[in-house]
Design a protein around this motif. Sequence first.
Motif, PDB file in Angstrom:
ATOM      1  N   THR A  18       1.300   9.567  -9.443  1.00  0.00           N
ATOM      2  CA  THR A  18       2.333   8.701 -10.023  1.00  0.00           C
ATOM      3  C   THR A  18       2.715   9.177 -11.426  1.00  0.00           C
ATOM      4  OG1 THR A  18       1.607   6.798  -8.730  1.00  0.00           O
ATOM      5  CG2 THR A  18       2.877   6.335 -10.721  1.00  0.00           C
TER       6      THR A  18
ATOM      7  N   GLU B  52      10.907   4.833  -5.855  1.00  0.00           N
ATOM      8  CA  GLU B  52       9.601   4.328  -5.461  1.00  0.00           C
ATOM      9  C   GLU B  52       9.749   3.383  -4.269  1.00  0.00           C
ATOM     10  OE1 GLU B  52       5.603   2.641  -7.735  1.00  0.00           O
ATOM     11  OE2 GLU B  52       7.559   2.484  -8.689  1.00  0.00           O
TER      12      GLU B  52
ATOM     13  N   GLU C  40       4.465   4.883  -1.299  1.00  0.00           N
ATOM     14  CA  GLU C  40       3.100   4.359  -1.401  1.00  0.00           C
ATOM     15  C   GLU C  40       2.767   3.530  -0.165  1.00  0.00           C
ATOM     16  OE1 GLU C  40       2.936   3.423  -6.116  1.00  0.00           O
ATOM     17  OE2 GLU C  40       4.598   2.601  -4.951  1.00  0.00           O
TER      18      GLU C  40
END
Length: 245
Positions: A160, A235, A181
Amino acid sequence: MNTTLQGKVVLVTGASSGIGEATALALSAEGARVAVGARRADRLESLARKAPGEVLTLDLDVTDQESVRAAVASTVERFGALDVLVNNAGLMLSGPIADADTTEWTRMVETNLLGSMYTVHAALPHLLEGRGTVVQISSTSGRIVHAGGGVYAATKFGITAFSEALRQEVTTQGVRVVIVEPGFVATELVSHITDPDRREMARRLGASMRTLQPEDIANAVVYAIGQPEHVAVNEILVRPTDQTM
């Protein structure tokens, strides 16, 4: 089919099973030309036979910088470009810190973190040239740490941090950086765990919920890559509905 992906050249690491294999197949179905790399190169021939489009198979060890550079060079030689890198190769060797076999720490750091960095470094000149995309497959362990998973989580937190620095460096040059993720996914990752108590704990956790399938994460990757060039999905966090942590 997402026409944005038609003809794009994608390199997927850790493609011999699980998320990497599912992602390669999904991108091929969208019209991308896909290079797939893994240490278990024998498994890649089966993937190539299943893929609807053109696939290049590569013997790739992301912990070896020469192997990484050769894989990138072979991809560009075969397809003439590299538009997308999907960094998926990874190991999960969970266990308590006390009395740990620290060679397992080294393997995780070298594969999950350094391997990801090496592959970005090798691919970046081509991605900058083509205003491409980097996809980093991380984990919910890059957000939340649990006892017994400290080193694995450290590698994912590291991904990250590295990815955010990379994003800031290349976004004005048109390169998008995406971190995906996943929560608990039904893959071989749990089978890597050598500590029997942690392996059994992970098995019970998986059995307690409707786990994600590799294809669920592949769909998230396709979504992010398939956005128009002016849209950066930086993300994506994907958990099973039943996962609380």
